[in-house]
Motif scaffolding. Structure first.
Motif, short mmCIF file in Angstrom:
data_model
loop_
_atom_site.label_atom_id
_atom_site.label_comp_id
_atom_site.label_asym_id
_atom_site.label_seq_id
_atom_site.Cartn_x
_atom_site.Cartn_y
_atom_site.Cartn_z
N GLY A 120 12.76 -10.19 7.14
CA GLY A 120 12.41 -8.77 7.01
C GLY A 120 13.45 -8.03 6.19
N ARG A 121 13.10 -7.66 4.96
CA ARG A 121 14.08 -6.98 4.10
C ARG A 121 14.37 -5.56 4.58
NH1 ARG A 121 9.75 -7.63 -0.66
NH2 ARG A 121 8.10 -6.34 0.18
N THR A 122 13.39 -4.95 5.28
CA THR A 122 13.62 -3.57 5.74
C THR A 122 14.79 -3.53 6.72
OG1 THR A 122 12.05 -3.75 7.57
CG2 THR A 122 11.18 -2.96 5.49
N VAL A 123 14.82 -4.51 7.63
CA VAL A 123 15.90 -4.52 8.63
C VAL A 123 17.24 -4.93 8.02
CG1 VAL A 123 14.72 -4.64 10.85
CG2 VAL A 123 14.88 -6.70 9.47
N ILE B 33 10.10 -1.38 -8.91
CA ILE B 33 9.66 -2.78 -8.99
C ILE B 33 9.69 -3.44 -7.62
CG2 ILE B 33 10.20 -5.06 -9.96
CD1 ILE B 33 11.57 -3.04 -12.21
N ARG B 34 8.59 -4.11 -7.30
CA ARG B 34 8.57 -4.99 -6.12
C ARG B 34 8.24 -6.39 -6.63
NH1 ARG B 34 5.52 -4.02 -0.44
NH2 ARG B 34 7.39 -2.75 -0.19
N HIS B 35 9.01 -7.34 -6.13
CA HIS B 35 8.88 -8.71 -6.66
C HIS B 35 9.21 -9.69 -5.52
CE1 HIS B 35 9.79 -12.22 -9.18
NE2 HIS B 35 9.16 -11.60 -10.17
N THR C 272 9.23 -5.07 13.77
CA THR C 272 8.81 -5.55 12.45
C THR C 272 7.76 -6.65 12.57
OG1 THR C 272 10.54 -7.23 12.39
CG2 THR C 272 11.09 -5.10 11.41
N ARG C 273 7.04 -6.86 11.49
CA ARG C 273 5.98 -7.86 11.39
C ARG C 273 6.59 -9.24 11.12
NH1 ARG C 273 3.27 -9.75 6.79
NH2 ARG C 273 4.80 -8.67 5.49
N VAL C 274 5.90 -10.30 11.54
CA VAL C 274 6.31 -11.65 11.14
C VAL C 274 6.01 -11.79 9.65
CG1 VAL C 274 5.79 -14.11 11.35
CG2 VAL C 274 5.87 -12.71 13.39
N GLU D 238 16.35 -6.89 -0.19
CA GLU D 238 16.55 -5.51 0.30
C GLU D 238 15.34 -4.63 0.06
OE1 GLU D 238 19.64 -3.01 0.53
OE2 GLU D 238 21.22 -4.39 -0.05
N HIS D 239 15.30 -3.52 0.75
CA HIS D 239 14.25 -2.50 0.57
C HIS D 239 14.94 -1.15 0.80
CE1 HIS D 239 10.49 -0.57 0.45
NE2 HIS D 239 9.78 -1.33 1.24
N PRO D 240 15.79 -0.74 -0.17
CA PRO D 240 16.66 0.42 0.10
C PRO D 240 15.91 1.73 0.37
CG PRO D 240 16.81 -0.29 -2.21
CD PRO D 240 16.05 -1.35 -1.49
N SER D 241 14.81 1.99 -0.34
CA SER D 241 14.15 3.29 -0.11
C SER D 241 13.55 3.34 1.30
CB SER D 241 13.06 3.55 -1.16
OG SER D 241 12.00 2.64 -1.02
N GLN D 242 13.10 2.18 1.82
CA GLN D 242 12.56 2.15 3.19
C GLN D 242 13.68 2.45 4.18
OE1 GLN D 242 9.25 1.51 4.29
NE2 GLN D 242 10.04 2.09 6.29
N ALA D 243 14.86 1.84 3.97
CA ALA D 243 15.96 2.07 4.89
C ALA D 243 16.40 3.53 4.85
CB ALA D 243 17.14 1.16 4.54
N THR E 199 0.87 -1.18 0.00
CA THR E 199 0.00 0.00 0.00
C THR E 199 0.90 1.22 0.00
OG1 THR E 199 -1.64 -1.18 1.29
CG2 THR E 199 -1.88 1.21 1.19
N ARG E 200 1.67 1.40 1.13
CA ARG E 200 2.41 2.66 1.27
C ARG E 200 3.58 2.80 0.30
NH1 ARG E 200 1.31 1.63 5.91
NH2 ARG E 200 0.99 -0.50 5.26
N THR E 201 4.29 1.72 0.04
CA THR E 201 5.46 1.87 -0.83
C THR E 201 5.01 2.26 -2.24
OG1 THR E 201 6.59 0.22 0.49
CG2 THR E 201 7.58 0.75 -1.61
N ARG E 202 3.98 1.55 -2.74
CA ARG E 202 3.53 1.83 -4.10
C ARG E 202 2.95 3.25 -4.19
NH1 ARG E 202 -1.32 1.07 -6.69
NH2 ARG E 202 -2.18 0.08 -4.84
N HIS F 177 8.54 1.37 13.05
CA HIS F 177 8.05 0.13 12.43
C HIS F 177 7.87 0.47 10.95
CE1 HIS F 177 5.43 -3.28 11.48
NE2 HIS F 177 5.48 -3.73 12.72
N PRO F 178 8.27 -0.41 10.03
CA PRO F 178 8.11 -0.05 8.61
C PRO F 178 6.65 -0.05 8.17
CG PRO F 178 8.90 -2.31 8.81
CD PRO F 178 8.91 -1.73 10.19
N LEU F 179 5.80 -0.71 8.96
CA LEU F 179 4.39 -0.88 8.66
C LEU F 179 4.24 -1.75 7.39
CD1 LEU F 179 2.85 2.61 9.49
CD2 LEU F 179 3.19 0.65 11.01
N PRO F 180 3.19 -2.50 7.19
CA PRO F 180 2.01 -2.55 8.04
C PRO F 180 2.28 -3.31 9.34
CG PRO F 180 1.87 -4.23 6.34
CD PRO F 180 3.11 -3.44 6.04
C1 NCD Z 1 7.56 -3.73 4.46
C2 NCD Z 1 7.89 -4.57 3.25
O1 NCD Z 1 7.08 -4.72 2.35
O2 NCD Z 1 8.99 -5.05 3.25
N1 NCD Z 1 6.59 -2.77 4.25
C3 NCD Z 1 6.93 -1.59 3.64
O3 NCD Z 1 7.35 -1.56 2.52
N2 NCD Z 1 6.83 -0.47 4.37
C4 NCD Z 1 7.40 -4.48 5.72
C5 NCD Z 1 6.44 -5.64 5.81
O4 NCD Z 1 5.77 -6.01 4.87
O5 NCD Z 1 6.35 -6.16 6.91
#
Ligand code: NCD
Length: 430
Positions: free
Chosen positions: A254-257, A189-191, A316-318, A217-222, A139-142, A354-357
Motif C-alpha cells: 500500500g503506497r498510501t500508508v 503521472i500514475r504508473h 487499506t485494501r489488499v 509513494e502516493h504523496p498527494s494522498q498522504a 477514479t478519484r485521484t485522476r 481509508h484511501p478508497l476504493p
Molecule cells: C489508492 C492507490 O491507488 O494507491 N487509491 C487512491 O489513490 N485513493 C489505494 C488503493 O488502490 O487501494
C-alpha cells in the motif's frame, strides 16, 4: 490558569514570533477555533481551549529547546522553492516536506475551501493545461486532480491505461515525458513501477506530480490524509502530537500508508500500531526512517490488539494486483474493520479512514459498510479534502498561491449544502 486564556495565548504567540495563522497550524488546530479562544472571556463567541492545548502550549513556552523548535524560522522565498526536489518544482515524495512547509501548504488548502465547496470561483490558472497521465487504474485521484486544476481555471488533457498510449508501441518514459511537456504546463503521472514518476520528472522542466508509482509513494494522498486528520482533530479538540494512529491492512504494497507514515513522523511523540496479515508488513526501511524520529512503532497481526485506544484507524485494501508470491485472496473476517470492533476497541472520538476504493466484493473483508451512517467514518470527508489539497499543490508548484485570495468571485449556481445524503451535520464546516 492564573492569567486569562487570551493573555496566555497572545503571550505564547509573541514569544514564538508567530501570526495567528501560523500558530494555529503549528499547534495543529484550525484558525477559526483559535480565534474563539482568543476572544475576551464572557463574549458570546468565546470558547475555552481544550485542556490538552493548554498543556501543550505551556510545555512549549516553558522549555527553551521546544520554544526554538516551534518558533518562526526565517522563511525565505516561495514555498515551491523550499519543497523543490533536484532543483525542480515537482512533487515526487513526502520526503520533500518539513512540518513547517506542510503546514504552509495546508493554510493554502484552507484558502481553497470556499472554491472546493462551490461558494467561490477563481481563474488564476486560466490558460494553463494539465496532462493527467494514468497508466494504472484510478477514479478519484485522476478526477480529483483534474477537477482541482479546472476549479483554478485551468484545463485538463487525459490519457488512461497503456493500451491506448504510445508506450504500448515501446516508447520510453523519456520520450513520452518530453513530448507531453511540449503540450501541457504540468503533469500528474500514475504508473505501476516504483521510481517511474521520478524518471518522467528527469525528462522535463515542467512541474510533475506523483499520482502513485507502484508500491512506492502516493504523496498527494498522504497530504490530504494528514489534512483530514488535522481538520478532524481540530473539531474534536485533539492534538496530533502524541496521538495513536493504527495503520491496518496491506502495509507492504500500500503506497498510501508508506507516504502517510513518513509524513506523520514529522509530528512529535506519535504511537503507531501497524496491523497487517502475516507477510504484508510495512517495509523495514520506512519503519527505520520513522523510528529514528523518536516515535513508538508496534507491529501486530491482531486487529483487536492493534486498535486498542487508537485515535485514528486507517484501513487499506489488499493490493492483490501487486502480489508476487503471496497467496492471500482477501482479508480473513477477523481482520475486517467494522462497527463491532471499532466500538469494542476505541472511544467515541476515533476517526476511521481509508484511501478508497474499498473492496466491497464478498470475501474481501475490507472496511465494512456497516459504519456508513456513523459520523466516526471520515472517508468521504477525506475524499472531499482531496480537492482543496490538490488545488494547493498546483497553486504552489505553478507559483500562483498569492493570487488566489484576490481572485475569488461568487458562484452563479446554488449547490446543495450537503452533497451526500448521509453526510454528518458537521461535514463541510470548519
Ligand atoms: C489508492 C492507490 O491507488 O494507491 N487509491 C487512491 O489513490 N485513493 C489505494 C488503493 O488502490 O487501494
Amino acid at each position: 490558569m492564573s492569567v486569562s486564556q487570551q493573555v496566555f495565548l497572545r503571550d505564547a504567540m509573541r514569544r514564538l514570533n508567530l501570526t495567528r495563522d501560523v500558530f494555529a497550524g503549528r499547534i495543529g488546530v484550525k484558525r477559526r477555533a483559535l480565534d474563539t479562544w482568543l476572544l475576551p472571556e464572557g463574549s458570546q463567541e468565546f470558547r475555552a481551549m481544550p485542556e490538552v492545548v493548554n498543556r501543550f502550549v505551556t510545555e512549549i513556552v516553558e522549555n527553551e529547546g521546544l520554544l526554538q523548535k516551534y518558533a518562526q524560522s526565517a522563511q525565505t522565498g516561495p514555498l515551491r522553492n523550499r519543497i523543490a526536489a533536484e532543483g525542480k518544482h515537482q512533487l515526487l515524495s513526502v520526503d520533500q516536506f518539513s512540518r513547517e512547509s506542510v503546514e504552509e501548504l495546508f493554510r493554502i488548502a484552507d484558502q481553497m475551501q470556499p472554491i472546493a465547496r462551490r461558494q467561490k470561483v477563481s481563474r488564476v490558472l486560466e490558460g494553463a493545461v494539465l496532462g493527467n497521465l494514468f497508466f494504472e487504474a484510478s477514479t478519484r485521484t485522476r478526477v480529483s486532480f483534474g477537477a482541482a486544476f479546472c476549479r483554478l481555471g485551468g484545463s485538463v488533457c487525459d490519457t488512461t491505461g497503456f493500451t491506448f498510449s504510445s508506450m504500448a508501441k515501446g516508447e520510453s518514459i523519456y520520450d513520452t515525458s518530453r513530448v507531453m511537456s511540449g503540450y501541457v504546463d504540468a503533469m500528474v503521472i500514475r504508473h505501476p513501477e516504483k521510481g517511474s514518476v521520478a524518471e518522467f520528472a528527469r525528462a522535463t522542466n515542467i512541474p510533475v506530480v506523483n499520482g502513485g508509482d507502484g508500491p512506492g509513494e502516493h504523496p498527494s494522498q498522504a497530504l490530504l490524509d494528514l489534512y483530514t486528520i488535522l481538520t478532524e482533530f481540530s473539531r474534536l479538540g485533539k492534538l496530533l502530537d502524541g496521538a495513536h494512529i493504527a495503520l491496518v491492512g496491506d502495509l507492504k504494497y500500500g503506497r498510501t500508508v508508506h507516504s502517510l507514515l513518513k509524513l506523520l513522523s514529522l509530528y512529535r511523540g506519535l504511537k503507531f500500531t501497524l496491523v497487517s496479515p502475516r507477510g504484508l508488513e510495512m517495509p523495514d526501511y520506512i519503519q527505520d526512517q520513522v523510528s529514528t524520529r523518536g516515535h513508538v512503532i508496534e507491529q501486530s497481526h491482531s486487529l483487536e490488539q492493534g486498535l486498542q485506544g487508537a485515535d485514528v484507524i486507517y484501513a487499506t485494501r489488499v493490493q492483490k494486483e501487486r502480489f508476487a508470491a503471496e497467496e492471500l485472496e482477501g482479508y480473513t473476517p477477523d481482520f475486517q474493520v467494522n462497527k463491532a470492533i471499532v466500538d469494542q476497541c476505541c472511544g467515541p472520538d476515533v476517526i476511521v479512514m481509508h484511501p478508497l476504493p474499498r473492496d466491497s466484493r464478498e470475501g474481501a473483508n475490507d472496511l465494512s459498510v456497516d459504519l456508513n451512517h456513523d459520523p466516526r467514518l471520515a472517508i468521504f470527508r477525506q475524499t472531499d479534502n482531496g480537492i482543496p489539497v490538490r488545488m494547493a499543490i498546483f497553486a504552489v508548484l505553478l507559483g500562483v498561491e498569492s493570487l488566489v485570495q484576490h481572485s475569488l468571485r461568487d458562484v452563479t449556481w446554488s449547490p446543495p449544502t450537503h452533497i451526500g445524503p448521509d453526510d454528518s451535520i458537521f461535514h463541510g464546516m470548519d
